[in-house]
Structures are given as C-alpha cells and as structure tokens.
Design an enzyme around this catalytic site. Sequence first.
Site, PDB file in Angstrom:
ATOM      1  CG  HIS A  83      -0.571  -3.032   1.567  1.00  0.00           C
ATOM      2  ND1 HIS A  83       0.741  -3.026   1.975  1.00  0.00           N
ATOM      3  CD2 HIS A  83      -1.231  -3.835   2.449  1.00  0.00           C
ATOM      4  CE1 HIS A  83       0.884  -3.799   3.047  1.00  0.00           C
ATOM      5  NE2 HIS A  83      -0.299  -4.293   3.355  1.00  0.00           N
ATOM      6  CB  SER A 142      -2.975  -8.175   2.848  1.00  0.00           C
ATOM      7  OG  SER A 142      -1.683  -7.636   2.694  1.00  0.00           O
TER       8      SER A 142
END
Length: 495
Positions: free
Chosen positions: A433, A346
């Site tokens: 997340h 990410s």
Amino acid sequence: MNSTPEWIARSVSRLRTAAPAADTKAADKPARAVLDKTVTDVVPKTPQPRGTHERLQATLRRGQEALSPRALRRLLADLQEVVAPQVSEIEGGRRAQAVADWYAKAEPEERRDMWLLMCEQFAPDASRFKSARARYEAAAGTEEEGQAEISLRRALVSPRTRLLQRFAVFPQGMRFLVDLRAELLPQLKGDKRLLPLDAELEHLFSTWFDVAFLELRRLSWDSPASLLEKLIKYEAVHDIRSWADLKNRLDSDRRCYGFFHPRLPGEPLIFVEVALLDKMSSSITPLLDESAAPVDISRATTAIFYSISNTQTGLRGVSFGDSLIKHVVETLTAEFPRLRTFATLSPIPGLRPWLGKHAGAMLERLDDKRRAELGRAVGFEPPQATHLLAALDKAAELDARSPVRQVLLECAAYYLGRELPDGKPADPVARFHLGNGARVERLNWGGDPSAKGLKQSYGLMVNYLYDLKRLDKHRSLLAQGKVPMSGEIESLCRG
C-alpha cells in the site's frame, strides 16, 4: 577386517588426541597436513550434478538423473523443433502444445530436466552479444549508433525467449506457462541453474500482463458459479466460510472487482473487496457479519478496501495492485460521486514475528517512568522482553488504559513507520500500500479478534489512506526513506 579409510581416520584421531605440547605443535604441522589431506581424499564427496551439456554427450544416466541421455536428446530435439527458423508461429505453437502434453504426464524430476534444457541449451549467444556490445560502444555518438543499438537488442534476445513465445501461442499456452512458473519458483533456492528461466518468464509476463491488456470487471452474486468458486478458492486475507459469507460480501453495499486477461478467461488475476460506508472502518467483524443490514449506499462517503488477493502464484513479481486500486477508485467515483475517502482496513501479518525479535530493543526506548509502569502491569520489575511478550498473549483482555496496550500500539506504529530494511517497509502489506502511494493513517485495537488476527498482530489492524491528490508525494517520501503517516501514527512512533 577394517577398511583402509577407517584405519586412517582412527589413526588420525589417536594422533590428535595424543598431540604434543604447544612448543612442539609447529614442527608437526606438515605431518598433520598430509594426514588431514589423506582423510579428505578418502572421504567420499557428493558428486556435483551434471549439466545438460555433459549429459547430452553421455550414454548412461547417473545417480538421481530423471531422463536418460537418449530421452534428454529426444526432448531437446522436440524443443528445438518448436523454434526452428523455417517453422511458422502456428506450427511452432502446435509443436509446443505437443511438448506441453508430454510435460503434463511427466514426473516432477523429468519436468526439472526440461527446465534445465530450457536454461542451458537456449541461452543467448555470448560471443554474438560481446561483438554487438563492442560495436555499440564504438558507434556511440555517430550516425551508426542507432543501427548498432538495434543489433545489440537483437543479440540480447535469447532462443529461450522465442521458445516461450511459441508456448504462448496455443489456446492453453498462457495457462501452461503460468503454472510452470508456479511449479518452478520453490525450486530456485536449491538450484541456481534455473534462475534464467524464471527471469525470462517474469520479464515476458510483465509485458503480456501489462494493465493495457487487462480488463476490470465487477464480480457480483449474479456472476457465473464457476467464477464465484474462484473467489472462495483464492481469498487470501479473510477466508470465505460459506456461500452465505460470500453473498454478504457481494451485497448491495459492497463491490468486488477483478482484473482479467483475455488468454485466461474466467480467471481473476487479482481481486479486491470493497465496503461502502459512512466512515472509516475500525474492525473487520461488522464487515463480515452476515446478519448485518446493508448500508444505505446513497449516503456512503467512504470506500474501504478490506481484502486484496492475488490468485496466480506464477505471476509473482508482476504488479497489478497499483493499477487495480486506481481503476476501482475511478469506477466507484463515477458510480458514487459522494465518495470522498478511500482507505483500507488491513492486517499487519509481520508484526508478531518482528516484535518477537525486537521486544528488548523497544523496551529500551521507554523512559524510567514508563518502564516502571509497564513492570507493575506485567508483574516484573524491571520488565524484560519475555515478560512483555507473555502479557501480549492476552492482548484481547487488556483495557484501554493498560500500559501493555499502549506499548503494543507504539511498537506497531514503529514497525509500520520506522522499520525499513533495505529501504522498504518491513511488513508485506505495508510495502504494497505504501508503494502505491497510501499513508499509514490509524491503528485499530481489536480490529481482527479472530485466531488468525491474534496470531498475526495481537488483533491489531491498520487503515492505509489513499489521498488521491498526494499519491505521488507519498511515493516520493517513501523513496527518500520516509514513511508517509498521519500525526497520530507519528506521535505513537515517538513513544
């Protein structure tokens, strides 16, 4: 000839310039107050916009108002006809479509007038709600409590709810409402009167787009071209540069899945791109390398989620990500039983702007020895925030033993693991997340050396690990203000 307001303003200015000594100021306060009030009274004020209640009673439009009172009354009548009690759902939907056809041709300010009508003319009945609430409170603990609750719930349903439900009836109605909210959202900050319409839409969308009504589909190179074009259009993390780039992302060692709604056919609401590997990835470069040979998926043990993109601005606030990842993990596990690790690669989009504000505070965390080492590395002792930030502009050139590099890693770990404004992670990707139950697993130096990656986070990327047995535990920790993280990240946070 000078105007009276200008003369008063000049006179007040001269009086203030020639003000007497401090001991006489108190005596002049009343006179100054009168003059100040006079100036205030003659300076023209910006008129407050009229609400639709006032405009509907008027005969002429004022200032920047888009629709005339007559046109506004006509539009209100059309909206009222949509929800008329004697009108069936189908007929109401037909009338709603006619309003939508008008809306499609309307100017932006005319559309705004329709939003205001929906907010102010279709609000809940306050007196009915007050009465139902009093009845419910009086009935608490009695056999009448159930019926009183039903009455209260009905009183909370506004005519606006029924109006929006009718717009959802005609074939393109859901598309119309989603696009309407996308257009509405940027206007909320400047006009609080529009907030009720936004809140109503978000509430309805959270029901209409519940995961129970969504379909998970795999997108492949064999999908319709119109759908593949949507992937190129909506990809928000790593731009798809060409059809060859897209084909690489849909190769045999890749998977792409999206959530679809039956009322928005051919339109992914959110999609995730997955790479099947034999270990956790530390760099986006090989994943986007079109010339790289596909991985032998029979040996894959790791699924890397390297891009998740929401596609509909109008569905902001409606969460799909948690359910999407769960469904994708279940689907991948069924297809590839050898998979053991599910993680992301990410970006850290908020790191650079955050460090720009907090570099000084982060330097204060260093002991004398570390501060001296950093000073020698940046050429200034003692180093200041500006020196560190200037050195980080050349982060791609720093070697593994550079004190500047080590400080940046510690800052990134602190940002992800300790920075919790309002109890939530500061970074938007981390918030997503970690909210889904992942933990901060590993920082990757040079993970994204692109111009965008360097601009966002000096090229750093992060792996979030989805440990399927600990998702609930991680959510619980986050709710307590503790970010779940690996030992490696914990060590970097301590510095």
